[in-house]
Design a protein around this motif. Structure first.
Motif, mmCIF file in Angstrom:
data_model
loop_
_atom_site.group_PDB
_atom_site.id
_atom_site.type_symbol
_atom_site.label_atom_id
_atom_site.label_comp_id
_atom_site.label_asym_id
_atom_site.label_seq_id
_atom_site.Cartn_x
_atom_site.Cartn_y
_atom_site.Cartn_z
ATOM 1 N N LEU A 135 57.384 -57.983 4.180
ATOM 2 C CA LEU A 135 56.766 -56.661 4.132
ATOM 3 C C LEU A 135 55.840 -56.525 2.936
ATOM 4 O O LEU A 135 54.863 -55.773 2.981
ATOM 5 N N LEU A 136 56.117 -57.246 1.853
ATOM 6 C CA LEU A 136 55.214 -57.215 0.699
ATOM 7 C C LEU A 136 53.858 -57.819 1.067
ATOM 8 O O LEU A 136 52.825 -57.405 0.542
ATOM 9 N N TYR A 144 47.386 -54.799 6.076
ATOM 10 C CA TYR A 144 47.641 -53.502 5.452
ATOM 11 C C TYR A 144 47.627 -53.588 3.927
ATOM 12 O O TYR A 144 48.039 -54.599 3.342
ATOM 13 N N HIS A 145 47.170 -52.503 3.305
ATOM 14 C CA HIS A 145 47.485 -52.225 1.910
ATOM 15 C C HIS A 145 48.729 -51.334 1.924
ATOM 16 O O HIS A 145 48.755 -50.332 2.651
ATOM 17 N N VAL A 146 49.745 -51.686 1.131
ATOM 18 C CA VAL A 146 50.990 -50.917 1.152
ATOM 19 C C VAL A 146 51.462 -50.685 -0.275
ATOM 20 O O VAL A 146 51.416 -51.593 -1.117
ATOM 21 N N ALA A 147 51.913 -49.461 -0.546
ATOM 22 C CA ALA A 147 52.567 -49.142 -1.816
ATOM 23 C C ALA A 147 54.019 -48.788 -1.525
ATOM 24 O O ALA A 147 54.307 -48.029 -0.592
ATOM 25 N N GLY A 151 66.786 -47.402 5.051
ATOM 26 C CA GLY A 151 67.068 -48.702 4.460
ATOM 27 C C GLY A 151 66.122 -49.782 4.946
ATOM 28 O O GLY A 151 66.288 -50.305 6.043
ATOM 29 N N ILE A 152 65.110 -50.100 4.133
ATOM 30 C CA ILE A 152 64.095 -51.059 4.557
ATOM 31 C C ILE A 152 64.649 -52.472 4.619
ATOM 32 O O ILE A 152 64.232 -53.288 5.469
ATOM 33 N N ARG A 153 65.617 -52.801 3.771
ATOM 34 C CA ARG A 153 66.168 -54.152 3.806
ATOM 35 C C ARG A 153 66.985 -54.377 5.081
ATOM 36 O O ARG A 153 66.993 -55.482 5.632
ATOM 37 N N ALA A 154 67.651 -53.329 5.550
ATOM 38 C CA ALA A 154 68.443 -53.458 6.775
ATOM 39 C C ALA A 154 67.563 -53.499 8.018
ATOM 40 O O ALA A 154 67.988 -54.005 9.063
ATOM 41 N N ARG A 155 66.330 -52.982 7.907
ATOM 42 C CA ARG A 155 65.497 -52.841 9.105
ATOM 43 C C ARG A 155 64.125 -53.500 8.959
ATOM 44 O O ARG A 155 63.164 -53.091 9.589
ATOM 45 N N VAL A 211 60.903 -52.822 11.462
ATOM 46 C CA VAL A 211 59.658 -52.250 10.948
ATOM 47 C C VAL A 211 58.488 -53.183 11.241
ATOM 48 O O VAL A 211 57.424 -52.743 11.712
ATOM 49 N N ARG A 212 58.675 -54.467 10.987
ATOM 50 C CA ARG A 212 57.592 -55.419 11.253
ATOM 51 C C ARG A 212 57.255 -55.463 12.738
ATOM 52 O O ARG A 212 56.083 -55.478 13.124
#
Length: 248
Positions: A48-49, A54-57, A12-16, A20-21
């Protein structure tokens, strides 16, 4: 050139987002792969966007599954071409080629609800890796413990998903395409090498877990791997970040 490649099922990226950052700011891997982001691209937190450097997909479809792949801008000035292998379903596979190396972030189905789908996915990964030779580093939550030693004795149960002979056989066939299990290659005698712990009874603190997250590298790259580390003490996901370093 030394590069580090990280993989982490964040659950869950929204929770973390903050974790992550923080982790990326502290470790700055050249390439990172995330799994189980559980968010559509438009649901990814703004911080995170616009991840600095970083380039991130982001490849997700909502509150289930989903993967991401990031490449540091000093490794690739331009964004790489983000691709999805033919076997991608439920937003589980994302690749990018950087400096002649194909990187992949994979999230294999757990198999508890649809074991056949898991076997089809693993079989498709095997066929993909067994195709034309390529320099590859494949990261992710493969949801298979390679052998009994990859599960703590207190967690071993007959016939459980993630440890069935047919799953392990397919993982063996994936490795037989010429891929190196970097974590085990560099730490062959560690019976406490785990990446996932059930989130109850303080199993993580007791290191009663499973090894189901991997960095796999094609043989020529695998020989250049110099370290592999599980960051077992970081984060609130039930998985820990795993980082492999290569001297290229």
């Amino acid at each position: 050139m030394t590069i580090s490649v990280a993989t982490w099922n964040v659950n869950g990226i929204r929770a973390r987002e903050a974790q992550v950052r923080e982790w990326l700011d502290a470790h700055r891997p050249e390439v990172f792969c995330l799994q189980e982001i559980k968010a559509k691209p438009e649901q990814i937190p703004q911080g995170l966007l616009a991840l600095e450097g970083y380039h991130v997909a982001w490849h997700g479809a909502g509150g289930y599954s989903g993967v991401a792949l990031g490449v540091r801008r000093d490794v690739s000035e331009q964004p790489p071409a983000w691709l999805h292998p033919d076997f991608d379903f439920e937003t589980r596979a994302l690749t990018a080629t950087v400096a002649g190396i194909e990187f992949a972030s994979l999230y294999v189905p757990n198999g508890g609800k649809d074991f056949d789908a898991k076997m089809r996915f693993l079989g498709a990964v095997r066929d993909w890796l067994g195709g034309p030779p390529a320099m590859r580093i494949v990261c992710g939550d493969l949801n298979v413990a390679r052998s009994e030693r990859d599960i703590h004795p207190k967690e071993r149960k007959p016939g459980q998903v993630g440890a069935r002979p047919e799953e392990r056989s397919l993982l063996g066939e994936i490795l037989a395409t010429g891929m190196v299990d970097v974590g085990r290659e560099l730490d062959p005698d560690n019976d406490g090498l785990f990446t996932w712990w059930a989130p109850w009874r303080s199993l993580r603190q007791k290191n009663i877990g499973w090894r189901i997250d991997y960095v796999l590298a094609s043989e020529a790259l695998g020989r250049k791997a110099t370290s592999s580390r599980v960051h077992a003490d970081y984060g609130t996901s039930d998985h820990a970040p795993l980082v492999a370093t290569f001297d290229l």
